[in-house]
Design a protein around this motif. Structure first.
Motif, PDB file in Angstrom:
ATOM      1  N   UNK A 234       0.700  -1.233   0.245  1.00 31.52           N
ATOM      2  CA  UNK A 234       0.126  -0.045  -0.112  1.00 31.52           C
ATOM      3  C   UNK A 234       0.646   1.346   0.089  1.00 31.52           C
ATOM      4  N   UNK A 235       2.200   1.088  -0.002  1.00 31.82           N
ATOM      5  CA  UNK A 235       3.039   2.452   0.034  1.00 31.82           C
ATOM      6  C   UNK A 235       2.883   3.125  -1.241  1.00 31.82           C
ATOM      7  N   UNK A 236       2.285   2.392  -2.361  1.00 28.01           N
ATOM      8  CA  UNK A 236       2.159   3.314  -3.634  1.00 28.01           C
ATOM      9  C   UNK A 236       0.701   4.303  -3.230  1.00 28.01           C
ATOM     10  N   UNK A 237       0.060   3.835  -2.410  1.00 22.50           N
ATOM     11  CA  UNK A 237      -1.157   4.818  -1.928  1.00 22.50           C
ATOM     12  C   UNK A 237      -0.516   6.394  -1.410  1.00 22.50           C
ATOM     13  N   UNK A 238       0.631   6.101  -0.939  1.00 25.00           N
ATOM     14  CA  UNK A 238       1.301   7.595  -0.455  1.00 25.00           C
ATOM     15  C   UNK A 238       1.601   8.432  -2.064  1.00 25.00           C
ATOM     16  N   UNK A 239       1.956   7.678  -3.217  1.00 26.83           N
ATOM     17  CA  UNK A 239       1.978   8.477  -4.274  1.00 26.83           C
ATOM     18  C   UNK A 239       0.811   8.811  -4.715  1.00 26.83           C
ATOM     19  N   UNK A 240      -0.208   7.930  -4.616  1.00 20.82           N
ATOM     20  CA  UNK A 240      -1.502   8.112  -5.009  1.00 20.82           C
ATOM     21  C   UNK A 240      -2.100   9.376  -4.331  1.00 20.82           C
ATOM     22  N   UNK A 241      -1.973   9.357  -2.992  1.00 17.79           N
ATOM     23  CA  UNK A 241      -2.125  10.611  -2.214  1.00 17.79           C
ATOM     24  C   UNK A 241      -1.675  11.838  -2.683  1.00 17.79           C
ATOM     25  N   UNK A 242      -0.522  11.707  -2.870  1.00 16.64           N
ATOM     26  CA  UNK A 242       0.511  13.135  -3.612  1.00 16.64           C
ATOM     27  C   UNK A 242      -0.271  13.665  -4.829  1.00 16.64           C
ATOM     28  N   UNK A 243      -0.545  12.660  -5.707  1.00 16.70           N
ATOM     29  CA  UNK A 243      -1.102  12.836  -6.976  1.00 16.70           C
ATOM     30  C   UNK A 243      -2.456  13.633  -6.868  1.00 16.70           C
ATOM     31  N   UNK A 244      -3.355  13.000  -6.132  1.00 15.66           N
ATOM     32  CA  UNK A 244      -4.586  13.581  -6.040  1.00 15.66           C
ATOM     33  C   UNK A 244      -4.530  15.014  -5.313  1.00 15.66           C
ATOM     34  N   UNK A 245      -3.738  15.054  -4.479  1.00 15.84           N
ATOM     35  CA  UNK A 245      -3.663  16.566  -3.666  1.00 15.84           C
ATOM     36  C   UNK A 245      -3.148  17.372  -4.878  1.00 15.84           C
ATOM     37  N   UNK A 246      -2.218  16.939  -5.798  1.00 16.12           N
ATOM     38  CA  UNK A 246      -1.679  18.038  -6.591  1.00 16.12           C
ATOM     39  C   UNK A 246      -2.674  18.176  -7.744  1.00 16.12           C
ATOM     40  N   UNK A 247      -3.588  17.324  -7.897  1.00 18.80           N
ATOM     41  CA  UNK A 247      -4.991  17.269  -8.769  1.00 18.80           C
ATOM     42  C   UNK A 247      -6.019  18.527  -8.378  1.00 18.80           C
ATOM     43  N   UNK A 248      -6.166  18.081  -7.128  1.00 13.24           N
ATOM     44  CA  UNK A 248      -7.134  18.971  -6.359  1.00 13.24           C
ATOM     45  C   UNK A 248      -6.715  20.399  -6.306  1.00 13.24           C
ATOM     46  N   UNK A 249      -5.430  20.544  -6.297  1.00 12.97           N
ATOM     47  CA  UNK A 249      -4.925  21.960  -5.935  1.00 12.97           C
ATOM     48  C   UNK A 249      -4.473  22.459  -7.322  1.00 12.97           C
ATOM     49  N   UNK A 250      -4.927  21.827  -8.512  1.00 10.50           N
ATOM     50  CA  UNK A 250      -4.639  22.179  -9.918  1.00 10.50           C
ATOM     51  C   UNK A 250      -3.254  22.496 -10.168  1.00 10.50           C
ATOM     52  N   UNK A 251      -2.311  21.574  -9.637  1.00 15.78           N
ATOM     53  CA  UNK A 251      -0.840  21.627  -9.995  1.00 15.78           C
ATOM     54  C   UNK A 251      -0.320  20.126 -10.848  1.00 15.78           C
ATOM     55  N   UNK A 252      -1.244  19.717 -11.504  1.00 14.73           N
ATOM     56  CA  UNK A 252      -0.846  18.462 -12.372  1.00 14.73           C
ATOM     57  C   UNK A 252       0.093  19.153 -13.558  1.00 14.73           C
ATOM     58  N   UNK A 253      -0.349  20.161 -14.190  1.00 11.50           N
ATOM     59  CA  UNK A 253       0.264  20.899 -15.186  1.00 11.50           C
ATOM     60  C   UNK A 253       1.591  21.539 -14.842  1.00 11.50           C
ATOM     61  N   UNK A 254       1.463  22.199 -13.865  1.00 10.19           N
ATOM     62  CA  UNK A 254       2.599  23.052 -13.654  1.00 10.19           C
ATOM     63  C   UNK A 254       3.451  22.432 -12.857  1.00 10.19           C
ATOM     64  N   UNK A 255       3.234  21.296 -12.271  1.00 11.35           N
ATOM     65  CA  UNK A 255       4.426  20.623 -11.772  1.00 11.35           C
ATOM     66  C   UNK A 255       4.400  19.260 -12.264  1.00 11.35           C
ATOM     67  N   UNK A 256       4.474  18.832 -13.423  1.00  6.63           N
ATOM     68  CA  UNK A 256       4.252  17.684 -14.287  1.00  6.63           C
ATOM     69  C   UNK A 256       5.685  16.912 -14.013  1.00  6.63           C
ATOM     70  N   UNK A 257       6.729  17.477 -14.377  1.00  2.41           N
ATOM     71  CA  UNK A 257       7.981  16.937 -14.204  1.00  2.41           C
ATOM     72  C   UNK A 257       8.535  16.591 -12.953  1.00  2.41           C
ATOM     73  N   UNK A 258       8.079  17.203 -11.963  1.00  6.09           N
ATOM     74  CA  UNK A 258       8.396  17.171 -10.553  1.00  6.09           C
ATOM     75  C   UNK A 258       7.491  16.006  -9.801  1.00  6.09           C
ATOM     76  N   UNK A 259       6.219  16.024 -10.364  1.00  7.64           N
ATOM     77  CA  UNK A 259       5.328  14.991  -9.929  1.00  7.64           C
ATOM     78  C   UNK A 259       5.791  13.660 -10.106  1.00  7.64           C
ATOM     79  N   UNK A 260       6.112  13.504 -11.725  1.00  9.53           N
ATOM     80  CA  UNK A 260       6.642  12.434 -12.031  1.00  9.53           C
ATOM     81  C   UNK A 260       7.922  11.671 -11.400  1.00  9.53           C
ATOM     82  N   UNK A 261       8.811  12.862 -10.992  1.00 11.23           N
ATOM     83  CA  UNK A 261      10.106  12.242 -10.356  1.00 11.23           C
ATOM     84  C   UNK A 261       9.390  11.739  -8.582  1.00 11.23           C
TER      85      UNK A 261
END
Length: 350
Positions: A234-261
């Motif tokens: 379930x450790x990947x749930x931490x990554x899931x949680x980060x992704x959804x936080x960035x999505x909720x805060x409309x940062x998926x596009x502005x932080x796309x490279x950082x989020x992938x890393x």
């Protein structure tokens, strides 16, 4: 001197042998404006009694309990109960070094969102305690930066994600609803750190050892891994949680490279802590995660995951690890070090 109001959250699970030292180390800081939020995660030893004893003697100690759901739930309870301007975390088997809070708060200013300091590493046994492996470990490559810095992705990626050598602004946590992912006990600190990163503008790096990080057979990390080992994937749930936080805060596009890393680093952490016989399953877990969230594969390892090519992924991991062991050079904020055939050679500071 100005004394900002500090809240220290102490999660507890069966640490009766270390808990008094931990609490004393905070109480004896000679710091007049703090609260100690102790959250007991259904301990079955004498920890609860120790907490009640201390709470009766010290009004700054507030005791709460959770129902054995793990460290993430415990820390979230602490966040809800904390009322300070700044929030810090102390593991109940570790301790603060003398005068740490006076030192830390002397550098706090209104434009700082994060305070980071060094630590000492201790190994303890039943017969011998307070045995330092090395003093001021922050000088040996753990704390690269010094002084006030813009908290860019460059600085964040070289900042350990551990919670216990940091102070966080409480207003950022509350206003942005930053919390630990529930039911995640392996990597929850990753999620908290990278969500806070999104709203952290400046950090102060204090290259002094002010915290004692204790390693022993019953350490918090060891206990939690054993206690929740069936849920380790379930450790990947931490990554899931980060992704959804960035999505909720409309940062998926502005932080796309950082989020992938960031998500790749979370996966790497799980990969390195997975037994060999289970790595194939974990690889497929990573494949599903990166495909589901439509990452572009800017990183070669992510590209291998998107293709589902485990052989290519292993080559990338082995190549990177081998190159780092044979030869690598770092020059971060003036601190230079050379790794040659597995030996780290500190060079000099500008």
């Amino acid at each position: 001197m100005n004394y900002p109001f500090l809240s220290f959250i102490v999660p507890i699970y069966n640490t009766e042998r270390f808990l008094p030292r931990c609490l004393d180390s905070i109480l004896f800081q000679n710091y007049p404006n703090l609260e100690i939020i102790c959250v007991d995660d259904h301990s079955v030893d004498a920890s609860a009694g120790i907490l009640q004893h201390y709470a009766k003697k010290h009004p700054s100690i507030k005791v709460f309990s959770t129902c054995g759901k793990g460290v993430a739930d415990t820390r979230n309870t602490g966040l809800i109960q904390a009322t300070g301007e700044w929030i810090g975390f102390v593991d109940s088997d570790d301790f603060l070094l003398p005068n740490a809070l006076q030192e830390i708060t002397s550098y706090l200013t209104e434009d700082i969102d994060l305070m980071v300091w060094g630590y000492e590493l201790y190994f303890e046994t039943q017969s011998e305690s307070r045995v330092p492996e090395r003093a001021n470990i922050c000088k040996d490559g753990k704390l690269y930066f010094k002084g006030k810095k813009n908290f860019s992705f460059r600085t964040a990626r070289h900042t350990p994600v551990v919670l216990w050598n940091k102070l966080f602004r409480a207003d950022i946590i509350r206003e942005r609803h930053i919390a630990f992912p529930r039911d995640v006990s392996f990597g929850e600190d990753n999620a908290f750190f990278w969500k806070y990163f999104l709203y952290c503008r400046k950090a102060y790096f204090l290259p002094k050892a002010l915290y004692a990080y204790v390693q022993h057979s019953a350490s918090l990390m060891n206990r939690l891994e054993k206690r929740h080992l069936p849920k380790q994937d379930t450790h990947m749930q931490a990554a899931e949680d980060i992704y959804h936080f960035y999505q909720l805060h409309r940062a998926l596009h502005s932080h796309a490279k950082e989020l992938e890393k960031i998500c790749l680093w979370v996966f790497y952490f799980l990969w390195e802590h997975t037994p060999v016989e289970k790595k194939a399953d974990i690889f497929q877990l990573g494949v599903r995660f990166f495909r589901q969230h439509s990452f572009k594969g800017r990183n070669a390892a992510v590209k291998a995951l998107l293709k589902g090519n485990m052989g290519q992924f292993l080559k990338i991991r082995q190549k990177g690890s081998l190159l780092e062991q044979i030869f690598s050079f770092r020059n971060i904020n003036g601190y230079k070090s050379l790794t040659l055939f597995g030996v780290n050679i500190p060079l000099y500071k500008k």
